[in-house]
Design an enzyme around this catalytic site. Sequence first.
Site, mmCIF file in Angstrom:
data_model
loop_
_atom_site.group_PDB
_atom_site.id
_atom_site.type_symbol
_atom_site.label_atom_id
_atom_site.label_comp_id
_atom_site.label_asym_id
_atom_site.label_seq_id
_atom_site.Cartn_x
_atom_site.Cartn_y
_atom_site.Cartn_z
ATOM 1 N N ASP A 1 36.630 48.918 41.131
ATOM 2 C CA ASP A 1 37.879 48.642 40.418
ATOM 3 C C ASP A 1 37.669 47.501 39.426
ATOM 4 O OD1 ASP A 1 40.467 49.010 39.670
ATOM 5 O OD2 ASP A 1 41.341 47.888 41.335
ATOM 6 N N VAL B 1 49.088 38.234 44.911
ATOM 7 C CA VAL B 1 48.258 37.027 44.989
ATOM 8 C C VAL B 1 49.134 35.815 44.715
ATOM 9 C CG1 VAL B 1 46.237 35.848 44.083
ATOM 10 C CG2 VAL B 1 46.291 38.335 44.122
#
Length: 818
Positions: free
Chosen positions: A625, A514
């Site tokens: 997750d 990211v």
Amino acid sequence: MGRLYFVMFYAYILTLLSQEIPIAAYMLTSSQSIIDGKTLVSKGASFELGFFSPPSSKHRYFGIWYKPVSVQTVVWVANRDSPITDTSGALKIGSTGNIVVVNQNDSVVIWSSKSTSSNIAVENLIIELLDSGNLVLRDVRIEDPEKYLWQSFDYPGDTLLPGMKLGWKSKTGMNNYMQSWRNSDDPSLGDYTFGIELTEYPESVILTNKSIKYYRSGPWNGLQFSGAPDMSRNRVFHYELVHNPDEVYYIYKVTDPSVTLRVVLTQTSTEGHLQRFTWVNQTQSWLLLVSIPRDRCDDYALCGAYSTCEVMTEPVCQCLKGFKPKSPQDWNETDWSQGCKRETFLNCSQGEGFLKYTGVKLPDTTGTRVNRSMDLEECGVNCLKNCSCVAYSSSDISGSGSGCVMWFTDLIDIRQMDGAGEDLYIRMAASELVSESKSKGKELVVIIVIIIAIVAAMVVLALGSWFFLKKRRAKGVHEKEDFELPVFDLVTIKSATSNFAEENLLGEGGFGPVYKGKLEGDQEIAVKRLSKSSIQGFSEFKNEVILISKLQHKNLVKLIGCCIQGEEKMLVYEYMPNKSLDAFIFDETNSGLLDWQKRFDIILGIARGLLYLHHDSRLRIIHRDLKASNILLDSEMLPKISDFGMARLFRGDQNEANTERVMGTYGYMSPEYLIDGQFSVKSDVFSFGVLVLEIISGKKNRGFCHPDHELNLLGHAWRLWCEDRSMELADESMIKSCSVQEVLRCIHIGLLCVQKGAEQRPTMSTVVLMLSSESVALPKPQPPGFYVDRSTPMREISSYSDKSSASNEATITLIQGR
Ligand SMILES: *[C@@H]1O[C@H](CO)[C@@H](O)[C@H](O)[C@H]1NC(C)=O
Ligand SMILES: *[C@@H]1O[C@H](CO)[C@@H](O)[C@H](O)[C@H]1NC(C)=O
Ligand SMILES: *[C@@H]1O[C@H](CO)[C@@H](O)[C@H](O)[C@H]1NC(C)=O
Ligand SMILES: *[C@@H]1O[C@H](CO)[C@@H](O)[C@H](O)[C@H]1NC(C)=O
Ligand SMILES: *[C@@H]1O[C@H](CO)[C@@H](O)[C@H](O)[C@H]1NC(C)=O
Ligand SMILES: *[C@@H]1O[C@H](CO)[C@@H](O)[C@H](O)[C@H]1NC(C)=O
Ligand SMILES: *[C@@H]1O[C@H](CO)[C@@H](O)[C@H](O)[C@H]1NC(C)=O
């Protein structure tokens, strides 16, 4: 001694036998009565009737309550408005063939049923308490429910039991409705009633003083009430509104016989609530499941006419498109009750059309007209033909939709529904639909005007979007055909992230790195560069991204666009300045920044976001997750769940299924998921539980060590719980600021979420309820799953790479052989 007792017992049996024995213990003949102090129990021992006093009252009432429920819960009362002040009451069959409650001393009738007069001899009548909780008066020889002379189910009190019909019989004009008790100690008739409003398009309503609307459910659309949360998918109960020429009624049935459910209309000094409870045997208490009205937007006509209510916006009331506040001053001062009026008044002769609204609770149905055999298209044509028709919609949305409903009065009480609701078409002046149509004259048939209007609208739209695109393109963003989500050029992303420069790397998630970026105009973004393992093709991927971008909740990170070019697939999110939760709770210096209140707000925020994903959004997403590093914090430290929908992007969208590919992070995965690859919303609940315990303790579940034992964090928390030392789990850096009671409650909830069996874990709606209301009792937790981490067969997997490293927290993907 023993022999003496035996003789006494024998004598007792003899005296019993010599008395007149009732036909059965759960029935009462005309010669018998139930006096105060005696009770009668239904055949299967589910209900009991007799005289009782409410908790802090000395008055005696005749009522029915649950037999197996340890907290006396009265579901029906006979003499609600005429209590008996002593214990001289009795219930029996009166000489007129009615059930009566009398005062034994003076034989004054205190209450009487109103059975239709019959010529059955009183000797043949019996009173029976059924296992459904229904008290019936019938001919002893006839068991047919249709032939009951009287039944309490026809006269509901404040409680609706499964199988009871709430509504209207057209033959007799009889209307069954519920009426609240004045308060919990006084069963006399309260201010609130709940029943069915008989219009052509019926809906259920709560009224005050039997006349003023307080809440309406929205009409029944074939599947559910238009303004009530979608409960059609639950396995425990089923409800419907039955609508036929003879009757219109609401009924619910419990499909799981082990579940005890009741719906009750309660009254407090300021408000009324319709609540659904279930009995929890473990805690011996009632658990509140739903309470209506749920929020401000449920208040009837809060926003007046021609406006919509949306809980998440500020102010909650907004005029519909093409409408403006009737009284701008009041509107400004948050008094919305006068509602809105048209900016352009309707003039039938000048051509009109409709504006479509989606996902709304349909307006009040008073004065609507319904034709169940008309389809939507015909409906529109017919509505257009009648100048006083202001809106239309499908009357039944089951299947592909059918039926037609039209409104002829002001549209009142519309609200935006989160992930539910329906389409509503509202009549607008042609000039509102397209600006330059005024010159089109009367000579044109209305329909033609509409067609022109539509064409013109398309031209305007095309022109508009051309300008829009031109403008956007200058900024490096372009939109394709139906693409509702901005698509960014790779060039734009590269320049925003300085060509994915190392210093812009925010972190490495399970699905790829990211980067932080800055668009022209200084908007900060976070770009997730997806790893190449996504199995989907371009259009499939695009569709998924669009779907996911529609999920909007204040506790979810907002997806603002994507970039798909060649091999590259990227998602563009809003940038969160405070990074993720793990940077705070697991960090010695930063953890001091999160006091208890902040931590509690974070827990509640995550729970709400997850609830939205599981139940309230259209897609029903299982995160798969959930972990501290996937919880981002905004500038006010409010939590936002990120990476939701990833499971969808990378795999199918089954709701509960086995997967050959286990995605998740060690330490957060539930036993059934890690071992069997079986996932459901309950595997997210497990991860949430781990997260709660981590937030409270400031310790990671995975890699947790303690000098005294080999347990992981869950095991440690469980051990402390069993030893009544739970507070020792709390992070020292917040201990000063915390409320011991709240912390203990959160630990308790955390433990409930990590229980070994998925079915034992609560759903997120229960979790949110437990977190937000201290009056909700919590069941006792069972041992958690995976708490003896290092001595189970899972040892190899879970102790893999124990030394913490960056990759230690990364999402893993295991392809399981099966
Ligand atoms: C009913 O009769 C009993 C005994 O005769 C007496 O003690 C009681 O006060 C009476 N109650 C009423 C309401 O008259
Ligand atoms: C119902 O009416 C009574 C008197 O007519 C009034 O005192 C009471 O406030 C009303 N209740 C509500 C909820 O409006
Ligand atoms: C309720 O719990 C009690 C013990 O607390 C148990 O004996 C009983 O069987 C339970 N009943 C049901 C219906 O589960
Ligand atoms: C409403 O309030 C805003 C700011 O609070 C003000 O600018 C505006 O003039 C007000 N409008 C009216 C009609 O009072
Ligand atoms: C509707 O429009 C026609 C033609 O423009 C006009 O004559 C008529 O007065 C209008 N009616 C209303 C109620 O405004
Ligand atoms: C309902 O619609 C059908 C189909 O358009 C039509 O034949 C019928 O007459 C309508 N019924 C009423 C009562 O208007
Ligand atoms: C339009 O509908 C209303 C309400 O049902 C009705 O009273 C009126 O007669 C209708 N007008 C026409 C022209 O059909």
